[in-house]
Motif scaffolding. Structure first.
Motif, short mmCIF file in Angstrom:
data_model
loop_
_atom_site.label_atom_id
_atom_site.label_comp_id
_atom_site.label_asym_id
_atom_site.label_seq_id
_atom_site.Cartn_x
_atom_site.Cartn_y
_atom_site.Cartn_z
N ALA A 45 -4.00 -10.24 -1.15
CA ALA A 45 -5.06 -10.14 -0.12
C ALA A 45 -5.32 -8.66 0.14
CB ALA A 45 -4.62 -10.85 1.16
N GLU A 46 -6.26 -8.39 1.04
CA GLU A 46 -6.57 -7.01 1.45
C GLU A 46 -6.83 -6.13 0.24
OE1 GLU A 46 -7.09 -6.85 4.41
OE2 GLU A 46 -5.88 -8.42 5.31
N PHE A 47 -7.84 -6.53 -0.55
CA PHE A 47 -8.06 -5.85 -1.82
C PHE A 47 -8.57 -4.42 -1.65
CE2 PHE A 47 -8.35 -10.39 -2.77
CZ PHE A 47 -7.30 -10.46 -3.66
N ASP A 48 -9.26 -4.15 -0.53
CA ASP A 48 -9.75 -2.78 -0.33
C ASP A 48 -8.59 -1.81 -0.23
OD1 ASP A 48 -12.12 -3.97 -0.26
OD2 ASP A 48 -12.50 -3.73 1.90
N VAL A 97 -1.31 -4.71 -12.43
CA VAL A 97 -1.56 -5.46 -11.21
C VAL A 97 -1.41 -6.95 -11.49
CG1 VAL A 97 -3.19 -5.87 -9.34
CG2 VAL A 97 -3.22 -3.70 -10.57
N HIS A 98 -0.70 -7.62 -10.60
CA HIS A 98 -0.68 -9.08 -10.65
C HIS A 98 -1.41 -9.60 -9.42
CE1 HIS A 98 0.80 -13.08 -9.59
NE2 HIS A 98 0.73 -13.29 -10.89
N VAL A 99 -2.40 -10.46 -9.62
CA VAL A 99 -3.11 -11.05 -8.50
C VAL A 99 -2.73 -12.52 -8.43
CG1 VAL A 99 -5.36 -11.52 -7.48
CG2 VAL A 99 -4.99 -9.42 -8.77
N ASP A 100 -2.32 -12.94 -7.25
CA ASP A 100 -1.93 -14.33 -7.01
C ASP A 100 -3.01 -15.29 -7.52
OD1 ASP A 100 -1.15 -16.73 -5.97
OD2 ASP A 100 -0.59 -15.91 -4.00
N PHE A 118 8.39 0.87 -10.93
CA PHE A 118 8.50 0.74 -9.48
C PHE A 118 7.75 -0.52 -9.06
CE2 PHE A 118 7.90 1.54 -5.07
CZ PHE A 118 8.82 2.49 -4.70
N LEU A 119 8.44 -1.42 -8.39
CA LEU A 119 7.79 -2.67 -7.96
C LEU A 119 7.25 -2.49 -6.54
CD1 LEU A 119 7.17 -5.67 -8.48
CD2 LEU A 119 9.40 -6.21 -7.52
N ALA A 120 5.97 -2.78 -6.36
CA ALA A 120 5.35 -2.58 -5.04
C ALA A 120 4.42 -3.75 -4.75
CB ALA A 120 4.55 -1.27 -5.03
N SER A 121 3.98 -3.85 -3.50
CA SER A 121 3.02 -4.90 -3.16
C SER A 121 1.73 -4.24 -2.69
CB SER A 121 3.57 -5.79 -2.06
OG SER A 121 3.44 -5.13 -0.82
N GLY A 122 0.73 -5.07 -2.47
CA GLY A 122 -0.56 -4.54 -2.04
C GLY A 122 -0.49 -3.90 -0.67
#
Lengths: 338, 567
Positions: free
Chosen positions: B11-14, B32-35, B93-97
């Protein structure tokens, strides 16, 4: 056990009766300005019944817009000072007028109930009077979206707040205030302590009484003193109803805005700006209309005292300095929100 | 040599786009992985917005639900793509949006290239560290969890219960020691490659597919098999509340985030414009080697946690209304209640406050009104002296009083003629210090000068009330500090008892009592009490007062030897 089930059953029917009542009274509302098509899926909505509130509304609207309210839904109860016209001219306000009895509409709750039933479902709904300003932990840096998101994540459907009566130093009618100013700068004082708490046997909520009105006007009849606990912010479901003002709700689980037995839940406060200088005029009007609460006769003496504009201030009064102060005083809590 | 970022977005793609541009601008490739729950339009728009960046790639999409296997699958797919397509990458490095880099990318790169063989992954054995919230720690690895905790809670709970009852246990694949830790890691190419290409990966995957919250244990466990050097900590700053949900950082956290000198923080409130403007901070040659220091952040969130789970003792408010019997302290701080002293000593309150510095009230539960110290009509915090208001909720009145004035020790006078409804609280509150001189109520009756026959009924009433109080105070579950002595015992040696009172209230600051308060003239008290007895009303609570009590040398004579620090 059986008693509980029976009470639950009765409360379910009470809720259905109230919904039916709301539905029957829908015809008392006449739409003046309908801008509800603007309402976006996650918008935060504000609902309010007003009567002659031109003094407070400019600041009220500005205050809640800043907190992130996207759309206001007002019911105007027979104002004669131009309130309805003023509201209709605002870009984000929808207005209905109702000329019927305020008291018979359960102090506006029947009217607001119908609007909430139509537009509120799935939104966070703020139900406040024009003389109530909501404050909560971090309200100076985080808006209502941040607050409601936090509540959503904790699966908490309702947010509780205690009403704090704000008053000036000196006679209440002599302060000077003009529309649009911050009322708290004119009436910054409040009682920091002296609030009584009880569990309400029927609605299972926290029943709070006390504060300045209790101290000044109800010391002989404490059980009649104004109730101060409110649940102004609710993730609305069409099944929900407010019972008396925003003090109690059905279903009853929405009243559990405190945690049992001993944990802090996130709560806020409603700064109540009733004691702006117009209190004298309003009180005499209330006295004539006899529209207030279950026991209008009991409140007669109270309004007569208010008309004289008494000085509510004492040495022990505290000046409002911001949410941090209320948090330290223990009037509200940030719960697990940091 | 650089590091690559694997980013999981739902979510929160911006904001995600903004952060991806930071990473890419610093020279890091991003996968990038998108749900897969995200609808096609939103996904398409997001992909298009990043189309101008060559080193950003999108991997195969999986359905990511909290606590389920999909999150691991997504991480695996994205990591494989990263290792395959970007051979220059040495760390991943593993990160989230909703992660935000706090320091410039160049500093993180320098940090990692100084530690080329180190894996940063928080990883603790479940056997040693009881970390988890909700009671399932070891069982995460020995039961099966096919149902989502979030959306099918009932089924989840029942299935867990069923397995517990049937004592089903899974076998953990040979060689694995369950470890857990933060989901956000930074692994070397060597370790990550070894995990993904492990010959037994199918066995491990099949096992972890049914473990609960595998994203917190899959890499954490397998890294232990392959890593050369593990630093068991996460480079991503994240805090969790008592339910294990992540705290969100807002604009007002800017200062503590800056001072933490962490590389990356999560979760960031998407509308926190200020944070997204000021972070990542500009490169600063003096701070290039600064070590992350989360002390301040830990303290702030730790305080919130403590308060959320323990509450503030003695405070009654809308969000905290404890079940009194179970609460942690009924009132906020210690306070004293004294019964009978003021009957004996007319100026007792003044004397006591002089000796101890405490705030000494009169009878705040008197029938006419609350007698606050100095006879003030309103006490601190606008507590009114109205008896009606007070008796409406007598216990609440006391907890309010103690909370309002919690910076000074509060003493109140009490007596059988006062409102008695706080009896239970006095006996059970561990903060209450209760001193009773039993039978002292007889003194005002005696001093009134009325004959015993006239005051007989009144005496009987007071005695009955006091007797009830004593019964409550002597109950086995009375936890207050309670000292009871009869009037006769007290008169034997008032100094000793008054010294105890002063010690108790003033604590280590207590001094030896020099002057005793002036006592009422008790000449003739013994005869008066005898007369009451003759009338058939035995004042049994006074103790045996000898006829010559008042004639004995005044008890002020010899101060008892006083051992300093006997407490």
């Amino acid at each position: 056990m059986i008693g509980d089930a029976w009470l639950n059953y009765r409360m379910r029917w009470k809720r259905r009766r109230l919904l039916l009542r709301i539905w029957r009274k829908r015809k008392q509302l006449k739409c003046v300005a309908d801008k509800t098509s603007q309402i976006a899926p996650n918008a935060i909505l504000a609902f309010s019944t007003v009567r002659n509130e031109m003094l407070r509304l400019p600041h009220f609207l500005e205050y809640y817009r800043k907190l992130g309210v996207a759309h206001f839904l007002f019911v105007d109860n027979a104002s004669d000072d131009g309130t309805a016209e003023y509201l209709a001219a605002q870009p984000d306000v929808s207005v209905w007028v109702a000329d019927a009895s305020y008291k018979l509409s359960r102090f506006g709750m029947d009217w607001l109930g119908w609007l909430q039933w139509q537009f509120g479902h799935g939104h966070w709904c703020l139900t406040v009077d024009a003389d109530e300003l909501l404050v909560y932990p971090y309200c100076d840096s985080r808006d209502l979206h941040a607050l409601t998101r936090h509540l959503d994540e904790q699966s908490i459907p309702a947010f509780g707040a205690v009403m704090l009566d704000m008053y000036p130093k000196g006679p209440t009618i002599s302060a000077s205030y003009k529309a649009g100013d911050d009322p708290i700068s004119v009436i910054p004082w409040f009682d920091s302590h002296g609030y009584r708490h009880k569990r309400h046997a029927v609605f299972d909520n926290h029943w709070i009484q006390g504060g300045v009105r209790d101290r000044m006007f109800f010391s002989e009849q404490p059980d009649r003193a104004p109730t101060l606990n409110k649940t102004p912010l609710v993730k609305w479901h069409w099944r929900n109803v407010y019972v008396t003002s925003t003090h109690h709700m059905l279903p009853r689980r929405l009243n559990r805005v405190f945690d049992w037995p001993e944990q802090d839940l996130l709560t806020g406060a409603l700064l109540h700006t009733k004691f702006l200088p117009d209190i004298g005029i309003r009180s005499s009007e209330e006295l004539d209309r006899k529209q207030h609460f279950e026991n209008s006769a009991l409140y007669g003496q109270y309004y007569e005292q208010l008309m004289t504009g008494p000085d509510l201030w004492t040495d022990a009064s505290v000046m409002y300095m911001g949410w941090q102060q209320l948090e330290t005083l223990g009037l509200m809590s940030q719960g697990s929100w940091s | 040599m650089t590091f690559g970022v694997v980013m999981l977005v739902h979510a929160e793609f911006d904001r995600a786009e903004q952060v991806i541009r930071h990473w890419v601008g610093g020279g890091c490739p991003v996968v990038v992985h998108v749900d897969s729950n995200v609808d096609v339009d939103a996904y398409g728009g997001f992909a298009r917005s990043l189309a101008d960046l060559e080193t950003v790639q999108f991997c195969q999409r999986f359905r990511c639900e909290w606590g389920m296997w999909g999150l691991v699958e997504a991480t695996q797919a994205a990591s494989e793509m990263m290792l395959r397509n970007f051979p220059e990458v040495s760390h991943v490095f593993l990160a989230s949006g909703s992660c935000l880099p706090l320091r410039p990318v160049s500093e993180l790169r320098a940090f990692l290239s100084n530690r080329p063989k180190t894996d940063f992954i928080e990883s603790a054995t479940t056997a040693d560290v009881p970390w988890t919230v909700g009671g399932l720690d070891r069982e995460r690895f020995t039961l099966r969890f096919p149902f989502s905790w979030k959306s099918r809670r009932k089924l989840f709970d029942r299935y867990v219960r069923l397995q517990q009852v049937l004592r089903v246990k899974r076998r953990i694949p040979a060689g694995l020691v369950p470890h857990m830790g933060s989901q956000w890691w930074c692994l070397t190419r060597h370790t990550l490659g070894a995990i993904l290409n492990d010959p037994k990966r199918r066995t491990y995957d099949r096992y972890f597919r049914r473990v609960w919250i595998p994203d917190e244990s899959y890499f954490q466990t397998l890294a232990r098999l392959h890593a050369k050097r593990i630093q068991s900590r996460s480079l991503t700053l994240s805090k969790f509340d008592f339910q294990g949900k992540p705290h969100i950082f807002y604009n007002d956290h800017a200062e503590i985030l800056r001072r933490s000198e962490c590389f990356v923080a999560r979760k960031i409130w998407p509308n926190a414009g200020l944070l997204y403007r000021v972070f990542p901070r500009q490169p600063d040659s003096q701070l290039t080697d600064a070590k992350p220091n989360t002390g301040k952040v830990d303290r702030i969130f730790g305080r919130a946690l403590e308060r959320r789970t323990r509450g503030r003792p003695g405070l009654y408010m809308q969000s905290r209304f404890p079940n009194v019997a179970r609460a942690n302290g009924i009132t906020a701080v210690p306070f004293s209640v004294m019964q009978g002293f003021d009957c004996l000593f007319p100026n007792f309150e003044k004397w006591l406050s002089g000796q101890t510095g405490a705030q000494v009230h009169g009878h705040i539960y008197a029938k006419d009104k609350a007698h606050f110290a100095g006879d003030a009509p309103i006490f601190s915090g606008a507590l009114s002296d109205s008896a009606v208001l007070r008796d409406y909720n007598a216990a609440g009145f006391l907890t309010n009083l103690v909370w309002n004035a919690r910076d000074t020790h509060q003493c109140i006078m009490f007596g059988p003629d006062d409102t008695q409804s706080i009896r239970w609280l006095l006996a059970h509150d561990t903060n209450a210090r209760v001193w009773v001189i039993t039978g002292a109520w007889s003194i005002p009756l005696f001093l009134s000068g009325k004959p015993a026959g006239k005051v007989r009924a009144e005496a009987a009433r007071l005695q009955r009330i006091e007797h009830k109080l004593l019964k409550v105070l002597r109950a086995p579950d009375a936890h207050a500090r309670i000292q009871i002595c009869t009037l006769a015992d007290f008169l034997e040696n008032p100094r000793a008892i008054l010294q105890e009172v002063v010690d108790e209230i003033a604590g280590h600051k207590a001094k030896e009592v020099s002057t005793l308060p002036e006592m009422a003239d008790l000449t003739g008290l013994a005869e008066f009490l005898q007369e009451l007895k003759n009338q058939g009303m035995h004042p049994f609570l006074t103790g045996d007062i000898l006829a010559d009590a008042e004639k004995r040398p005044p008890p002020t004579s010899e101060p008892k030897s006083y051992v300093v620090g006997h407490k």
